[in-house]
Design a protein around this motif. Structure first.
Motif, PDB file in Angstrom:
ATOM      1  N   PHE A   4       0.439  48.263 -58.779  1.00 53.50           N
ATOM      2  CA  PHE A   4      -0.999  48.701 -58.392  1.00 53.50           C
ATOM      3  C   PHE A   4      -1.705  47.917 -57.593  1.00 53.50           C
ATOM      4  O   PHE A   4      -1.729  46.660 -57.932  1.00 53.50           O
ATOM      5  N   VAL A   5      -2.303  48.250 -56.432  1.00 55.60           N
ATOM      6  CA  VAL A   5      -3.187  47.481 -55.602  1.00 55.60           C
ATOM      7  C   VAL A   5      -4.685  48.126 -55.335  1.00 55.60           C
ATOM      8  O   VAL A   5      -4.581  49.295 -54.831  1.00 55.60           O
ATOM      9  N   ALA A   6      -5.361  47.290 -55.402  1.00 60.84           N
ATOM     10  CA  ALA A   6      -7.032  47.708 -55.111  1.00 60.84           C
ATOM     11  C   ALA A   6      -7.647  46.402 -54.667  1.00 60.84           C
ATOM     12  O   ALA A   6      -7.671  45.643 -55.242  1.00 60.84           O
ATOM     13  N   ALA A   7      -8.376  46.712 -53.567  1.00 63.49           N
ATOM     14  CA  ALA A   7      -9.386  45.398 -53.129  1.00 63.49           C
ATOM     15  C   ALA A   7     -10.599  45.914 -52.535  1.00 63.49           C
ATOM     16  O   ALA A   7     -10.303  47.064 -51.874  1.00 63.49           O
ATOM     17  N   LEU A   8     -11.502  45.271 -52.611  1.00 59.66           N
ATOM     18  CA  LEU A   8     -12.698  45.364 -52.133  1.00 59.66           C
ATOM     19  C   LEU A   8     -12.870  44.409 -51.076  1.00 59.66           C
ATOM     20  O   LEU A   8     -12.772  43.297 -51.232  1.00 59.66           O
ATOM     21  N   LEU A   9     -12.968  44.815 -49.709  1.00 62.28           N
ATOM     22  CA  LEU A   9     -13.019  44.017 -48.585  1.00 62.28           C
ATOM     23  C   LEU A   9     -14.815  44.074 -47.795  1.00 62.28           C
ATOM     24  O   LEU A   9     -15.063  45.181 -47.962  1.00 62.28           O
ATOM     25  N   ASN A  10     -15.129  43.069 -47.433  1.00 55.07           N
ATOM     26  CA  ASN A  10     -16.187  43.088 -46.825  1.00 55.07           C
ATOM     27  C   ASN A  10     -16.413  43.488 -45.393  1.00 55.07           C
ATOM     28  O   ASN A  10     -15.249  43.830 -44.995  1.00 55.07           O
ATOM     29  N   ASP A  11     -17.402  43.360 -44.515  1.00 55.65           N
ATOM     30  CA  ASP A  11     -17.467  43.935 -43.291  1.00 55.65           C
ATOM     31  C   ASP A  11     -16.496  43.064 -42.314  1.00 55.65           C
ATOM     32  O   ASP A  11     -15.892  43.629 -41.174  1.00 55.65           O
ATOM     33  N   ASN A  12     -16.406  42.003 -42.689  1.00 53.66           N
ATOM     34  CA  ASN A  12     -15.441  40.990 -42.051  1.00 53.66           C
ATOM     35  C   ASN A  12     -13.763  41.084 -42.629  1.00 53.66           C
ATOM     36  O   ASN A  12     -13.041  40.293 -41.960  1.00 53.66           O
ATOM     37  N   ASN A  13     -13.553  42.127 -43.501  1.00 57.10           N
ATOM     38  CA  ASN A  13     -12.214  42.361 -43.861  1.00 57.10           C
ATOM     39  C   ASN A  13     -11.974  41.008 -44.805  1.00 57.10           C
ATOM     40  O   ASN A  13     -10.373  40.792 -44.705  1.00 57.10           O
ATOM     41  N   THR A  14     -12.737  40.268 -45.387  1.00 56.29           N
ATOM     42  CA  THR A  14     -12.558  39.284 -46.200  1.00 56.29           C
ATOM     43  C   THR A  14     -12.448  40.022 -47.577  1.00 56.29           C
ATOM     44  O   THR A  14     -13.316  40.736 -47.840  1.00 56.29           O
ATOM     45  N   ILE A  15     -11.473  39.436 -48.319  1.00 54.96           N
ATOM     46  CA  ILE A  15     -11.275  40.240 -49.694  1.00 54.96           C
ATOM     47  C   ILE A  15     -12.446  39.689 -50.722  1.00 54.96           C
ATOM     48  O   ILE A  15     -12.793  38.459 -50.837  1.00 54.96           O
ATOM     49  N   GLU A  16     -13.186  40.372 -51.177  1.00 51.89           N
ATOM     50  CA  GLU A  16     -14.165  40.037 -52.082  1.00 51.89           C
ATOM     51  C   GLU A  16     -13.714  40.181 -53.697  1.00 51.89           C
ATOM     52  O   GLU A  16     -13.977  39.258 -54.415  1.00 51.89           O
ATOM     53  N   TYR A  17     -12.887  41.105 -53.901  1.00 47.49           N
ATOM     54  CA  TYR A  17     -12.170  41.253 -55.137  1.00 47.49           C
ATOM     55  C   TYR A  17     -10.824  42.115 -55.052  1.00 47.49           C
ATOM     56  O   TYR A  17     -10.885  42.839 -54.252  1.00 47.49           O
ATOM     57  N   LYS A  18      -9.992  41.747 -55.880  1.00 44.81           N
ATOM     58  CA  LYS A  18      -8.466  42.354 -55.523  1.00 44.81           C
ATOM     59  C   LYS A  18      -7.833  42.376 -56.815  1.00 44.81           C
ATOM     60  O   LYS A  18      -7.882  41.379 -57.763  1.00 44.81           O
ATOM     61  N   VAL A  19      -6.943  43.472 -56.893  1.00 49.18           N
ATOM     62  CA  VAL A  19      -5.823  43.484 -58.072  1.00 49.18           C
ATOM     63  C   VAL A  19      -4.622  43.929 -57.515  1.00 49.18           C
ATOM     64  O   VAL A  19      -4.614  44.873 -56.658  1.00 49.18           O
ATOM     65  N   ILE A  20      -3.391  43.305 -57.880  1.00 47.03           N
ATOM     66  CA  ILE A  20      -2.374  43.421 -57.386  1.00 47.03           C
ATOM     67  C   ILE A  20      -1.472  43.167 -58.427  1.00 47.03           C
ATOM     68  O   ILE A  20      -1.216  42.001 -59.084  1.00 47.03           O
TER      69      ILE A  20
END
Length: 174
Positions: free
Chosen positions: A12-28
């Protein structure tokens, strides 16, 4: 903000990325319990209302995983009509990751005894292949700009998970 979600595989993968595509929060995480992971992921997000784009893999893969992630995505887009949904499939992710050509065939897990055979225009269930391809989610998240081109803007009303055969829901039909 962008949300990437994929619950079609064992991971399971979910990630929140900002406008610069930098990961703010992720779960893998590898799990059989995708429903719980999706609920936990969304419970921990404090920036849900800032999501403007959602990127989702439609499969093929786990029936339940595909359906539950899509349910969350549709719900979010109905609650916020400004959200754009972008879709792709497991073949496109693997093809881009492996810098392949249109003749490539990939194999991913379907069940304990079956694999999905994925090509550009065809998905089949076959007897188990033991050298199945794995999607490298760290690679995707760390280089998200590179992968965005394989996602297509889609209307939430028309999005369907990708199945190799028609799913059996409820009682077995005779």
């Amino acid at each position: 903000m962008k949300l990437f979600i994929d619950s079609t595989q064992k991971i399971f993968v979910a990630a929140l990325l900002n406008d610069n595509n930098t990961i703010e929060y992720k779960v893998i995480t590898e799990t059989k319990y995708k429903v719980e992971e999706i609920i936990n992921f969304f419970d921990k997000l404090s920036k849900l209302d800032s999501i403007e784009e959602i990127y989702i893999n439609l499969g093929p893969g786990s029936f339940t995983g595909s359906r539950i992630a899509l349910l969350y995505v549709r719900t979010l887009s109905q609650l916020n009509s400004n959200i754009n949904i972008f879709t792709t499939n497991s073949y496109e992710l693997l093809d881009k990751q492996n810098h392949s050509n249109a003749k490539s065939i990939f194999y991913i897990n379907a069940t304990k005894t079956k694999s999905y055979s994925l090509s550009k225009n065809k998905v089949e269930i076959i007897d188990k292949v033991f050298c199945e391809s794995q999607i490298n989610y760290e690679e995707i998240l760390n280089n998200f700009s590179f992968y965005q081109s394989i996602f297509v803007l889609s209307s939430f009303k028309n999005i369907q998970p990708i199945y190799a055969s028609n799913p059996q829901i409820g009682e077995v039909k005779k």
